[in-house]
Design a protein around this motif. Structure first.
Motif, PDB file in Angstrom:
ATOM      1  N   PHE A 132       6.044  12.662  -0.915  1.00 29.54           N
ATOM      2  CA  PHE A 132       5.636  11.400  -1.539  1.00 29.54           C
ATOM      3  C   PHE A 132       4.189  11.509  -2.013  1.00 29.54           C
ATOM      4  O   PHE A 132       3.379  12.224  -1.414  1.00 29.54           O
ATOM      5  CB  PHE A 132       5.748  10.239  -0.545  1.00 29.54           C
ATOM      6  N   THR A 133       3.873  10.768  -3.070  1.00 30.20           N
ATOM      7  CA  THR A 133       2.518  10.733  -3.605  1.00 30.20           C
ATOM      8  C   THR A 133       1.888   9.365  -3.327  1.00 30.20           C
ATOM      9  O   THR A 133       2.393   8.347  -3.827  1.00 30.20           O
ATOM     10  CB  THR A 133       2.510  10.978  -5.117  1.00 30.20           C
ATOM     11  N   PRO A 134       0.821   9.303  -2.536  1.00 30.87           N
ATOM     12  CA  PRO A 134       0.122   8.023  -2.348  1.00 30.87           C
ATOM     13  C   PRO A 134      -0.546   7.601  -3.654  1.00 30.87           C
ATOM     14  O   PRO A 134      -1.300   8.374  -4.261  1.00 30.87           O
ATOM     15  CB  PRO A 134      -0.922   8.342  -1.270  1.00 30.87           C
ATOM     16  N   GLN A 135      -0.251   6.396  -4.097  1.00 31.44           N
ATOM     17  CA  GLN A 135      -0.760   5.943  -5.390  1.00 31.44           C
ATOM     18  C   GLN A 135      -1.859   4.906  -5.268  1.00 31.44           C
ATOM     19  O   GLN A 135      -2.890   4.997  -5.938  1.00 31.44           O
ATOM     20  CB  GLN A 135       0.399   5.362  -6.208  1.00 31.44           C
ATOM     21  N   LEU A 136      -1.624   3.885  -4.454  1.00 28.43           N
ATOM     22  CA  LEU A 136      -2.580   2.789  -4.320  1.00 28.43           C
ATOM     23  C   LEU A 136      -2.815   2.475  -2.848  1.00 28.43           C
ATOM     24  O   LEU A 136      -1.896   2.575  -2.028  1.00 28.43           O
ATOM     25  CB  LEU A 136      -2.061   1.526  -5.021  1.00 28.43           C
ATOM     26  N   ALA A 137      -4.034   2.094  -2.527  1.00 24.53           N
ATOM     27  CA  ALA A 137      -4.369   1.687  -1.161  1.00 24.53           C
ATOM     28  C   ALA A 137      -5.272   0.462  -1.224  1.00 24.53           C
ATOM     29  O   ALA A 137      -6.014   0.260  -2.197  1.00 24.53           O
ATOM     30  CB  ALA A 137      -5.052   2.812  -0.404  1.00 24.53           C
ATOM     31  N   ARG A 138      -5.196  -0.345  -0.162  1.00 28.13           N
ATOM     32  CA  ARG A 138      -6.074  -1.520  -0.087  1.00 28.13           C
ATOM     33  C   ARG A 138      -6.455  -1.774   1.364  1.00 28.13           C
ATOM     34  O   ARG A 138      -5.583  -1.901   2.233  1.00 28.13           O
ATOM     35  CB  ARG A 138      -5.369  -2.754  -0.670  1.00 28.13           C
ATOM     36  N   VAL A 139      -7.731  -1.839   1.616  1.00 31.81           N
ATOM     37  CA  VAL A 139      -8.236  -2.187   2.938  1.00 31.81           C
ATOM     38  C   VAL A 139      -8.134  -3.695   3.117  1.00 31.81           C
ATOM     39  O   VAL A 139      -8.580  -4.467   2.267  1.00 31.81           O
ATOM     40  CB  VAL A 139      -9.696  -1.721   3.116  1.00 31.81           C
ATOM     41  N   MET A 140      -7.531  -4.116   4.224  1.00 33.20           N
ATOM     42  CA  MET A 140      -7.373  -5.531   4.553  1.00 33.20           C
ATOM     43  C   MET A 140      -8.167  -5.775   5.839  1.00 33.20           C
ATOM     44  O   MET A 140      -7.847  -5.219   6.892  1.00 33.20           O
ATOM     45  CB  MET A 140      -5.896  -5.871   4.773  1.00 33.20           C
ATOM     46  N   ASP A 141      -9.195  -6.596   5.772  1.00 28.74           N
ATOM     47  CA  ASP A 141     -10.105  -6.725   6.912  1.00 28.74           C
ATOM     48  C   ASP A 141      -9.542  -7.677   7.959  1.00 28.74           C
ATOM     49  O   ASP A 141      -9.965  -8.831   8.074  1.00 28.74           O
ATOM     50  CB  ASP A 141     -11.488  -7.178   6.459  1.00 28.74           C
ATOM     51  N   MET A 142      -8.620  -7.160   8.754  1.00 32.48           N
ATOM     52  CA  MET A 142      -7.962  -7.950   9.795  1.00 32.48           C
ATOM     53  C   MET A 142      -8.903  -8.276  10.948  1.00 32.48           C
ATOM     54  O   MET A 142      -8.730  -9.275  11.645  1.00 32.48           O
ATOM     55  CB  MET A 142      -6.751  -7.174  10.321  1.00 32.48           C
ATOM     56  N   PHE A 143      -9.946  -7.436  11.147  1.00 30.54           N
ATOM     57  CA  PHE A 143     -10.778  -7.556  12.341  1.00 30.54           C
ATOM     58  C   PHE A 143     -12.272  -7.555  11.998  1.00 30.54           C
ATOM     59  O   PHE A 143     -12.986  -6.589  12.288  1.00 30.54           O
ATOM     60  CB  PHE A 143     -10.473  -6.400  13.304  1.00 30.54           C
ATOM     61  N   PRO A 144     -12.789  -8.608  11.364  1.00 30.51           N
ATOM     62  CA  PRO A 144     -14.228  -8.670  11.092  1.00 30.51           C
ATOM     63  C   PRO A 144     -15.046  -8.554  12.377  1.00 30.51           C
ATOM     64  O   PRO A 144     -14.553  -8.845  13.474  1.00 30.51           O
ATOM     65  CB  PRO A 144     -14.400 -10.060  10.467  1.00 30.51           C
ATOM     66  N   GLN A 145     -16.282  -8.110  12.215  1.00 26.55           N
ATOM     67  CA  GLN A 145     -17.246  -7.928  13.311  1.00 26.55           C
ATOM     68  C   GLN A 145     -16.915  -6.715  14.187  1.00 26.55           C
ATOM     69  O   GLN A 145     -17.581  -6.469  15.184  1.00 26.55           O
ATOM     70  CB  GLN A 145     -17.368  -9.190  14.191  1.00 26.55           C
ATOM     71  N   THR A 146     -15.873  -5.964  13.830  1.00 30.47           N
ATOM     72  CA  THR A 146     -15.533  -4.729  14.543  1.00 30.47           C
ATOM     73  C   THR A 146     -15.329  -3.622  13.511  1.00 30.47           C
ATOM     74  O   THR A 146     -15.291  -3.880  12.302  1.00 30.47           O
ATOM     75  CB  THR A 146     -14.249  -4.873  15.368  1.00 30.47           C
ATOM     76  N   GLU A 147     -15.174  -2.390  14.002  1.00 32.52           N
ATOM     77  CA  GLU A 147     -14.954  -1.266  13.106  1.00 32.52           C
ATOM     78  C   GLU A 147     -13.495  -1.121  12.686  1.00 32.52           C
ATOM     79  O   GLU A 147     -13.163  -0.275  11.865  1.00 32.52           O
ATOM     80  CB  GLU A 147     -15.421   0.031  13.781  1.00 32.52           C
ATOM     81  N   HIS A 148     -12.616  -1.936  13.240  1.00 38.14           N
ATOM     82  CA  HIS A 148     -11.181  -1.815  12.967  1.00 38.14           C
ATOM     83  C   HIS A 148     -10.802  -2.532  11.665  1.00 38.14           C
ATOM     84  O   HIS A 148     -11.441  -3.514  11.261  1.00 38.14           O
ATOM     85  CB  HIS A 148     -10.378  -2.397  14.125  1.00 38.14           C
ATOM     86  N   PHE A 149      -9.750  -2.056  11.030  1.00 40.73           N
ATOM     87  CA  PHE A 149      -9.253  -2.682   9.809  1.00 40.73           C
ATOM     88  C   PHE A 149      -7.805  -2.269   9.606  1.00 40.73           C
ATOM     89  O   PHE A 149      -7.311  -1.301  10.192  1.00 40.73           O
ATOM     90  CB  PHE A 149     -10.093  -2.275   8.586  1.00 40.73           C
ATOM     91  N   GLU A 150      -7.118  -3.009   8.758  1.00 39.98           N
ATOM     92  CA  GLU A 150      -5.758  -2.681   8.331  1.00 39.98           C
ATOM     93  C   GLU A 150      -5.853  -2.063   6.941  1.00 39.98           C
ATOM     94  O   GLU A 150      -6.751  -2.402   6.149  1.00 39.98           O
ATOM     95  CB  GLU A 150      -4.913  -3.958   8.276  1.00 39.98           C
ATOM     96  N   VAL A 151      -4.948  -1.159   6.630  1.00 41.11           N
ATOM     97  CA  VAL A 151      -4.879  -0.604   5.275  1.00 41.11           C
ATOM     98  C   VAL A 151      -3.413  -0.480   4.895  1.00 41.11           C
ATOM     99  O   VAL A 151      -2.578  -0.093   5.710  1.00 41.11           O
ATOM    100  CB  VAL A 151      -5.625   0.756   5.174  1.00 41.11           C
ATOM    101  N   ILE A 152      -3.106  -0.833   3.663  1.00 42.83           N
ATOM    102  CA  ILE A 152      -1.744  -0.747   3.159  1.00 42.83           C
ATOM    103  C   ILE A 152      -1.734   0.216   1.974  1.00 42.83           C
ATOM    104  O   ILE A 152      -2.627   0.175   1.112  1.00 42.83           O
ATOM    105  CB  ILE A 152      -1.193  -2.145   2.777  1.00 42.83           C
ATOM    106  N   VAL A 153      -0.735   1.109   1.960  1.00 42.24           N
ATOM    107  CA  VAL A 153      -0.669   2.168   0.960  1.00 42.24           C
ATOM    108  C   VAL A 153       0.695   2.146   0.281  1.00 42.24           C
ATOM    109  O   VAL A 153       1.735   2.013   0.937  1.00 42.24           O
ATOM    110  CB  VAL A 153      -0.899   3.558   1.603  1.00 42.24           C
ATOM    111  N   LYS A 154       0.693   2.287  -1.040  1.00 48.52           N
ATOM    112  CA  LYS A 154       1.919   2.390  -1.817  1.00 48.52           C
ATOM    113  C   LYS A 154       2.145   3.854  -2.178  1.00 48.52           C
ATOM    114  O   LYS A 154       1.256   4.515  -2.731  1.00 48.52           O
ATOM    115  CB  LYS A 154       1.803   1.557  -3.096  1.00 48.52           C
ATOM    116  N   LEU A 155       3.360   4.368  -1.869  1.00 42.82           N
ATOM    117  CA  LEU A 155       3.713   5.755  -2.163  1.00 42.82           C
ATOM    118  C   LEU A 155       4.952   5.810  -3.045  1.00 42.82           C
ATOM    119  O   LEU A 155       5.828   4.940  -2.975  1.00 42.82           O
ATOM    120  CB  LEU A 155       3.984   6.539  -0.870  1.00 42.82           C
ATOM    121  N   GLN A 156       5.039   6.854  -3.832  1.00 41.46           N
ATOM    122  CA  GLN A 156       6.163   7.107  -4.721  1.00 41.46           C
ATOM    123  C   GLN A 156       6.660   8.529  -4.480  1.00 41.46           C
ATOM    124  O   GLN A 156       5.843   9.441  -4.267  1.00 41.46           O
ATOM    125  CB  GLN A 156       5.730   6.961  -6.183  1.00 41.46           C
ATOM    126  N   ARG A 157       7.995   8.717  -4.458  1.00 41.19           N
ATOM    127  CA  ARG A 157       8.496  10.079  -4.296  1.00 41.19           C
ATOM    128  C   ARG A 157       7.949  10.953  -5.435  1.00 41.19           C
ATOM    129  O   ARG A 157       7.972  10.568  -6.605  1.00 41.19           O
ATOM    130  CB  ARG A 157      10.022  10.108  -4.291  1.00 41.19           C
TER     131      ARG A 157
END
Length: 376
Positions: free
Chosen positions: A348-373
């Motif tokens: 699969f080829t990762p095409q797009l990614a987006r950081v989603m700041d689920m946890f402000p004030q900490t170093e943690h975060f969520e990220v969602i990636v779109k992949l295509q075969r």
């Protein structure tokens, strides 16, 4: 954001408390880009910011101290209570419940659990806030000594809560560093806390998992829905589906959706949501994601994976590579395991990614990636 607890060195959970929010978000994007730097074709969409404070819809509070003077917060290194009832990252509606909790500790003579001495009864109070304003309160006890008192006080306690709220009692007899035990008794007639995210009703049972930041959870589901609608698959699997957030948002006319989740309570809650929406093509199944995929005997057009921090198994990655799946969305709360899994998913080829700041004030975060075969 300023925090007196942080300044006084009473709580250091929010490690980035002194860093301006814009710099926090920038550093998370840069960290994610660094971890995923092996995928040169991967483009990053603008990060999704969160409110800086009051964003937590869940408060997992340790009860310590005494019946007369309980602390509601965390434990220090020696196992003694640190009161954090004015914590600024917790939603104000949840903080407003802490005086009510304290009042009932007094009136019912509930005995806080003393960790160093391993004595006492009341270990934790776990509160979750819905975007509808309803609240779930879970009392975590060591034994059933206080259960009758809590059950009999239910009418008076519910009077202090918003409509649609849920109250339960959980039992954790073991002395170990966990929040809850396996046994739970729901006291209210209502058994699920209902959310309304992006117009989609979702139900949370007491031991179910829901994202701790409702604002970001809604944005995360919208992003996945957009990417799925862009490719318009006829069939979709939502692996590690929880209470069905991705599956319910990505359901569409003529599209079959299967959600796979190990928690039977979460599957029941997700099925309730699907039934309320009249989604005949959506089915939720209790099972392990890897075992389901390897034993299904067929593959859908698209798959969403939202695994725990450890990421997906090597077996699931290998199955995805060898399958007929064309489109893959990976939602991760741990970018290092995501980077490892994207390398495993070499078909699969990762095409797009987006950081989603689920946890402000900490170093943690969520990220969602779109992949295509990848093209053959």
């Amino acid at each position: 954001m300023e925090c007196l607890y942080f300044s006084a060195d009473r709580c250091r959970s929010c490690t980035l408390m002194t860093v301006p929010y814009e710099l926090q978000l920038q550093s998370k994007v840069e960290r994610c880009q660094e971890l995923l730097s092996d995928f040169g074709q991967l483009a990053f969409l603008p990060a999704q910011p969160s409110p800086e404070q009051g964003f937590r819809n869940k408060a997992k509070m340790v009860i310590s101290g005494t019946t007369e003077h309980p602390t509601i917060g965390i434990l220090d290194a020696d196992g003694h209570g640190v009161d954090l009832r004015n914590c600024g990252v917790i939603d104000p509606a949840l903080r407003a419940m802490f005086p009510v909790v304290e009042r009932f500790i007094h009136e019912l003579k509930l005995i806080p659990y003393d960790v160093p001495r391993r004595k006492g009864e009341l270990k934790h109070v776990i509160l979750t806030l819905s975007d509808t304003g309803a609240i779930m309160v879970r009392w975590v006890l060591r034994t059933k000594k206080h259960f009758v008192a809590l059950r009999n006080s239910l009418p008076q306690f519910v009077e202090k809560m918003p409509p649609g709220s849920v109250v339960s009692v959980n039992f954790l007899p073991e002395h170990k560093a966990v929040l809850e035990g396996s046994e739970e008794i729901i006291l209210t007639r209502r058994t699920t806390l209902q959310f309304e995210l992006n117009g989609i009703p979702m139900h949370l049972r007491p031991q179910g998992f829901f994202q701790t930041n409702t604002h970001i959870a809604a944005a995360l589901y919208r992003q996945a829905r957009q990417w799925i609608d862009d490719v318009n698959p006829e069939s979709l699997w939502d692996l590690y589906s929880g209470v069905g957030g991705f599956a319910l948002h990505c359901a569409g006319e003529g599209r079959t959706v299967h959600g796979i989740e190990t928690s039977a309570e979460a599957v029941e809650a997700a099925s309730t949501s699907a039934a309320s929406l009249g989604l005949d093509g959506v089915q939720f199944i209790v099972g392990d994601a890897t075992e389901y995929a390897l034993g299904a005997g067929w593959a859908p057009d698209a798959v969403i994976v939202n695994p725990p921090r450890r990421g997906i198994s090597a077996e699931l990655a290998a199955w995805l590579n060898a399958s007929d799946v064309e489109h893959l969305i990976y939602s991760s709360c741990n970018a290092p395991s995501l980077a490892r899994d994207l390398k495993r998913l070499d078909k699969f080829t990762p095409q797009l990614a987006r950081v989603m700041d689920m946890f402000p004030q900490t170093e943690h975060f969520e990220v969602i990636v779109k992949l295509q075969r990848s093209a053959a």
